[in-house]
Structure formats: C-alpha cells, structure tokens
Design an enzyme around this catalytic site. Structure first.
Site, PDB file in Angstrom:
ATOM      1  N   TYR A   1       0.863  -1.182   0.000  1.00  0.00           N
ATOM      2  CA  TYR A   1       0.000   0.000   0.000  1.00  0.00           C
ATOM      3  C   TYR A   1       0.896   1.227   0.000  1.00  0.00           C
ATOM      4  CZ  TYR A   1      -3.996   2.904   1.589  1.00  0.00           C
ATOM      5  OH  TYR A   1      -4.992   3.840   1.711  1.00  0.00           O
TER       6      TYR A   1
ATOM      7  N   LYS B   1      -1.489  -1.533  -4.007  1.00  0.00           N
ATOM      8  CA  LYS B   1      -2.534  -0.506  -4.017  1.00  0.00           C
ATOM      9  C   LYS B   1      -1.808   0.815  -4.154  1.00  0.00           C
ATOM     10  CE  LYS B   1      -6.260   1.761  -1.509  1.00  0.00           C
ATOM     11  NZ  LYS B   1      -7.018   1.904  -0.234  1.00  0.00           N
TER      12      LYS B   1
END
Length: 297
Positions: A143, A171
C-alpha cells in the site's frame, strides 16, 4: 466491439471496495452492520473487500475489533469473495502480529502500508515489508500512500520486493502514473488504483483494477467503467467515468476524509475521533450528487 486483451493477473479480483467499518450509535464495532454492508457490496459488483484500511478507520480500531470485523465479513460473503485485511502499522512487530491474526481469522491476503510517522529510509521500508511477507503464508498487497505515511515505497523498492513470491499486488496512491507504468512493465505485480480519479487511467496502462472508497456507495457504477473498457468501448468507459466524477470529487476531494463522506452518504453510523462527522451541508451535497448519478446511470 472487440474485447480488449486480458489484463494482468488479478489475485484479489478486479473491483475491490475499501470498506467502511460500521459502528453502533455508542461507538462500538457493529459486526452485523458490517456483514450486511459487505453482502450488499458483493451483490453490487465487488469482487473483493479490503478491511481495516484507511477508509476502515484502522488507526482507531483495536486488534480484537479488526479480528471480529474480519470474521463477520468472511462469514457473510463466503469463500468465493476475496477478503484482504489491512495490517499495516508504524511498528514492524505489531504489523507481524496483526498479519498472523488476520491469517487465523480467514483473510485471503494482507494490505501492508509503509511504516508511517518515523519516515524510515527505503532499506528499512523494504526490510519491514519483507518481515511481514515472511510472517504468514498469505499474499501481500503493498500500500503506497505517501500522502498519509510521509514515506513512499519507491518504484525501485517495489521492483526488488516483487521478487518475493508472496508480494503479488500494489494498491497505488502515489499519484505517479509513470512510476506505476514502469513497474507494471517490468513485473507481474497486480496494480490496483487507490486514487479514484486514476481508476480508469491506471487500468488502461495495465492495472488490475481498483480498491475504491467510492465503491461503498456506487459499486455498480464504478464496475461499469471497467466493464465498458474490457468490452472495447473506450469512449463509453470515459463517459461513465465522467458521470462518476462529481460524486468522486465530493467524496474524495472536498476536504473531508473519504471515511467521513462515505458514512455520511450511507448513514452508516459515527466515525471515531479524532474524525468528526460531515456537516449537514456536506451530507446534503453528497446525496444530491449520488441521486444525480443514479438518474444518469
């Protein structure tokens, strides 16, 4: 129209929702509401759900609440839907503990943010993420959200991490489309957009899909953009993406966190301090934009 070539592997699906965490009126975790919302998201077109991320208010939920939320959602959606658990913290040891807890509670994967606040150098970021990757048998979604953590997972670091067999996805909230394109071209990582305005652009250059806060309210409409693109209707995808833009702007660029705007739009219970609920004017604007989107789609 001729369908476009398949995208890269999608280890967690294509259309993922960064799910809110419902709370009761007195501020406690509401697992029943979470289960209901999760089932509705899947019915609306979400392939997977990401729990305990930024939108899920992970900084203010306890470890026990994270596990209870995961178990409730897992039971509600069954084994066919990907459930990814956010486990990232500023503390490597605590992150490893949360990763192992998530594995026991039934997660299909782990969302792991760069350690925040302490702003470690890239070698330390890489070591942290490798420790988590080695801690369980679950695949990892890195992330990268430097606007919140203060530290990027630089493309060169991602390239090295991609060599680990359990690092399978990113992500991407870096706002660096060129950097993402370079990593996509050089690896088999699945790149998921974490910035709503880049869902379609990142998909067009080889992304795997999105992890979306707006999907809490408009899962079908978001999915339709990617469906049109996959069918070869790029003009239609752009048109549908444009119809979503007013709601996206209000939910994600109005000065309020997406958690706050999503809960205001859905009447999904309170947020936890230090967050504060949206005011009436903001909530009314969100509802108007949502109603206009439903009329247009």
């Amino acid at each position: 129209m001729t369908p476009l070539a398949p995208h890269r592997p999608r280890p967690f699906g294509r259309t993922l929702c960064a799910m809110i965490t419902p709370f009761t009126a007195d501020g406690g975790l509401d697992p029943d509401a979470a289960a209901e919302h999760a089932a509705a998201l899947v019915s609306g077109g979400c392939d997977g759900l990401v729990l305990s991320g930024t939108t899920g208010e992970s900084p203010t939920t306890s470890d026990a609440e994270k596990a209870a939320l995961l178990r409730a959602v897992r039971e509600a959606v069954g084994a066919e839907v990907s459930v990814v658990a956010g486990v990232g913290t500023a503390d490597t040891r605590h992150t490893v503990e949360l990763a192992r807890q998530a594995e026991r509670a039934g997660a299909d994967g782990l969302l792991v943010v760069a350690p925040y606040y302490s702003r470690p150098p890239q070698a330390a970021v890489e070591a942290h993420l490798l420790r988590v990757a080695d801690a369980t048998g679950l695949p990892l979604m890195l992330y990268d959200i430097p606007g919140r953590t203060g530290t990027r997972i630089e493309p060169e670091t991602v390239l090295r991490l991609a060599e680990h067999p359990r690092v399978v996805a990113v992500k991407d909230c870096s706002q660096d489309l060129l950097g993402a394109t370079r990593v996509i071209a050089a690896t088999s990582l699945a790149y998921y957009s974490g910035c709503e305005e880049l869902n379609l652009p990142l998909y067009a250059v080889g992304g795997a899909g999105y992890v979306s806060t707006v999907a809490n309210a408009a899962p079908r409409q978001l999915r339709s953009v990617l469906d049109a693109f996959d069918a070869g209707d790029t003009a239609g995808a752009a048109r549908l993406n444009g119809l979503l833009a007013p709601l996206v702007e209000l939910m994600m660029a109005s000065g309020l966190p997406g958690t706050v705007t999503a809960k205001a739009l859905l009447d999904a219970g309170p947020v936890r301090e230090p967050l504060q609920p949206a005011g009436r004017e903001a909530a009314d604007g969100l509802r108007r934009a949502y109603a206009e989107l439903l009329d247009a789609c």
